[in-house]
Design a protein around this motif. Structure first.
Motif, short mmCIF file in Angstrom:
data_model
loop_
_atom_site.label_atom_id
_atom_site.label_comp_id
_atom_site.label_asym_id
_atom_site.label_seq_id
_atom_site.Cartn_x
_atom_site.Cartn_y
_atom_site.Cartn_z
N CYS A 1 0.83 -1.21 0.00
CA CYS A 1 0.00 0.00 0.00
C CYS A 1 0.87 1.26 0.00
CB CYS A 1 -0.93 0.00 1.21
SG CYS A 1 -2.29 -1.18 1.11
N ALA A 2 1.95 1.25 0.76
CA ALA A 2 2.84 2.41 0.81
C ALA A 2 3.47 2.66 -0.57
CB ALA A 2 3.94 2.20 1.86
N LEU A 3 3.91 1.59 -1.22
CA LEU A 3 4.47 1.73 -2.56
C LEU A 3 3.39 2.15 -3.56
CD1 LEU A 3 6.83 -1.38 -2.63
CD2 LEU A 3 7.46 1.01 -2.35
N GLY A 4 2.17 1.64 -3.37
CA GLY A 4 1.06 2.06 -4.23
C GLY A 4 0.80 3.55 -4.09
N ALA A 5 0.87 4.07 -2.86
CA ALA A 5 0.70 5.51 -2.65
C ALA A 5 1.80 6.29 -3.35
CB ALA A 5 0.71 5.81 -1.15
N ALA A 6 3.03 5.81 -3.28
CA ALA A 6 4.15 6.50 -3.94
C ALA A 6 3.94 6.53 -5.45
CB ALA A 6 5.47 5.80 -3.61
N VAL A 7 3.49 5.42 -6.03
CA VAL A 7 3.24 5.38 -7.47
C VAL A 7 2.13 6.36 -7.85
CG1 VAL A 7 2.38 3.93 -9.36
CG2 VAL A 7 4.08 3.02 -7.76
N CYS A 8 1.07 6.39 -7.05
CA CYS A 8 -0.04 7.31 -7.33
C CYS A 8 0.41 8.76 -7.26
CB CYS A 8 -1.18 7.07 -6.34
SG CYS A 8 -2.10 5.54 -6.61
N PHE A 9 1.11 9.14 -6.18
CA PHE A 9 1.54 10.53 -6.00
C PHE A 9 2.55 10.92 -7.08
CE2 PHE A 9 0.66 9.95 -1.21
CZ PHE A 9 -0.65 10.38 -1.38
N GLY A 10 3.49 10.04 -7.37
CA GLY A 10 4.51 10.37 -8.35
C GLY A 10 3.94 10.52 -9.76
N THR A 11 3.02 9.65 -10.13
CA THR A 11 2.40 9.75 -11.45
C THR A 11 1.49 10.96 -11.54
OG1 THR A 11 2.45 7.32 -11.61
CG2 THR A 11 1.04 8.49 -13.17
N ALA A 12 0.76 11.25 -10.45
CA ALA A 12 -0.15 12.40 -10.44
C ALA A 12 0.62 13.70 -10.68
CB ALA A 12 -0.89 12.47 -9.10
N THR A 13 1.83 13.80 -10.12
CA THR A 13 2.63 15.01 -10.30
C THR A 13 2.90 15.28 -11.78
OG1 THR A 13 3.72 14.78 -8.15
CG2 THR A 13 4.87 16.07 -9.81
N GLN B 1 -8.92 19.71 -18.11
CA GLN B 1 -7.98 18.77 -18.71
C GLN B 1 -8.13 17.40 -18.05
OE1 GLN B 1 -5.71 19.56 -21.11
NE2 GLN B 1 -6.11 21.77 -21.18
N TRP B 2 -8.26 16.37 -18.87
CA TRP B 2 -8.46 15.04 -18.29
C TRP B 2 -7.24 14.59 -17.50
CZ3 TRP B 2 -5.29 10.92 -19.15
CH2 TRP B 2 -4.45 10.96 -20.28
N ARG B 3 -6.06 15.04 -17.91
CA ARG B 3 -4.86 14.65 -17.16
C ARG B 3 -4.86 15.23 -15.75
NH1 ARG B 3 -2.80 15.74 -22.30
NH2 ARG B 3 -1.79 13.97 -23.34
N TYR B 4 -5.33 16.46 -15.61
CA TYR B 4 -5.38 17.09 -14.29
C TYR B 4 -6.37 16.35 -13.39
CZ TYR B 4 -5.01 20.78 -10.82
OH TYR B 4 -4.76 21.47 -9.66
N LEU B 5 -7.53 16.01 -13.94
CA LEU B 5 -8.54 15.28 -13.17
C LEU B 5 -8.04 13.88 -12.81
CD1 LEU B 5 -11.76 16.32 -15.12
CD2 LEU B 5 -10.92 17.22 -12.94
N ALA B 6 -7.33 13.25 -13.75
CA ALA B 6 -6.75 11.95 -13.45
C ALA B 6 -5.72 12.05 -12.34
CB ALA B 6 -6.13 11.35 -14.71
N GLY B 7 -4.95 13.15 -12.36
CA GLY B 7 -3.97 13.36 -11.30
C GLY B 7 -4.62 13.54 -9.94
#
Length: 287
Positions: A3-15, A42-48
């Motif tokens: 879960c911690a690594l999943g959070a890192a992937v989500c935050f890093g990709t969202a940036t 922008q769909w990318r911003y909403l996805a982020g």
């Protein structure tokens, strides 16, 4: 740890997604509000934003299962995710040293995963809950006064403040022992979480706008890792697997050092285009 690594992937990709959307939205006129409204289309911003929300849920799940020091280091590794995704989507050239730093982060997290024990069983005293609320309030005051700061240390101070704010969120999640509305309203940690998180976002935004991205992000990484990790070990009973304390300490230090080496990716870099279409490297933040 997953879960911690999943959070890192989500935050890093969202940036990266939000940086791409902001770049496209920035072609029009108007002020900051107009820019935000264009970005929201922008769909990318909403996805982020969706990834940020999912990452926060992963973060909560991780904090309720493993020690804070492991979660803190994993969240700092979101800079490695941003670097890799930026290299792919924004076509940013990573140097050999930066690719090495990505590998160092991964090695540190692997060591932490092997050495981390379960979360501490101590619920945290009332004094600690009020201390977190006082820290959050202090970060809120810093956020209000941050625009008046000047000098070369401004970005570092604001970045550290943002890190402390995010650190308050990490500790507060552990101090909330019941989700019943009456208990939430009576728990100082609930208010610490909200105030600390809000102040952290304001401070980080101000730091990135008013100084070096690298300096601000380095301060944030230090603030959101070392302090919460110490609180978890000293006051919340976080421990390692028996005999592996040295490996956890080494993994934590290695992961944070690797993240600091990637600090320029605290804000996804824009790729400058020279006349004739040649691509050059990311523009550095102002010192």
């Amino acid at each position: 740890m997953v879960c911690a690594l999943g959070a890192a992937v989500c935050f890093g990709t969202a940036t990266v997604l939000q940086a791409m959307a902001a770049r496209e939205a920035g072609t029009g006129g108007g002020g900051e509000v107009a820019l935000l409204l264009r970005a929201l289309r922008q769909w990318r911003y909403l996805a982020g934003l969706a990834l940020d929300g999912l990452g926060f849920l992963f973060q909560i799940a991780a904090l309720r299962s493993i020690p804070i020091y492991a979660v803190s280091a994993a969240l700092a590794s979101s800079l490695a995710v941003t670097a890799v995704v930026a290299a792919r989507l924004l076509r940013v050239r990573l140097s050999g040293t930066e690719w090495g730093a990505v590998g160092v982060v991964c090695a540190g997290l692997a060591m932490l995963g092997l050495a981390s024990g379960p979360e501490g069983e101590e619920g945290g005293s009332a004094t600690l809950k009020w201390a977190m609320l006082a820290t959050a309030a202090g970060m809120a005051v810093l956020a209000l006064l941050g625009g008046r700061l000047s000098g070369r240390m401004r970005a570092l101070v604001l970045g550290l403040g943002a890190g402390f704010g995010f650190g308050v969120v990490e500790v507060a999640v552990r101090l909330i022992d019941s989700l019943r509305p009456a208990h939430l309203l009576a728990n100082p940690a609930s208010y610490a979480l909200l105030i600390g998180g809000g102040a952290a976002f304001v401070l980080l935004t101000s730091a990135l706008q008013r100084g070096s991205v690298t300096t601000a992000t380095a301060g944030m990484v230090i603030g959101e890792t070392i302090g919460p990790a110490a609180v978890g070990v000293v006051w919340l009973g976080d421990r390692t697997r028996e005999g592996l304390g040295w490996l956890a300490a080494l993994g934590f230090a290695v992961a944070v050092a690797g993240a600091l080496a990637l600090a320029r990716f605290g804000e996804a870099p824009a790729v400058a285009v020279e006349e004739g279409g040649a691509r050059c490297g990311p523009e550095p933040g102002p010192e």
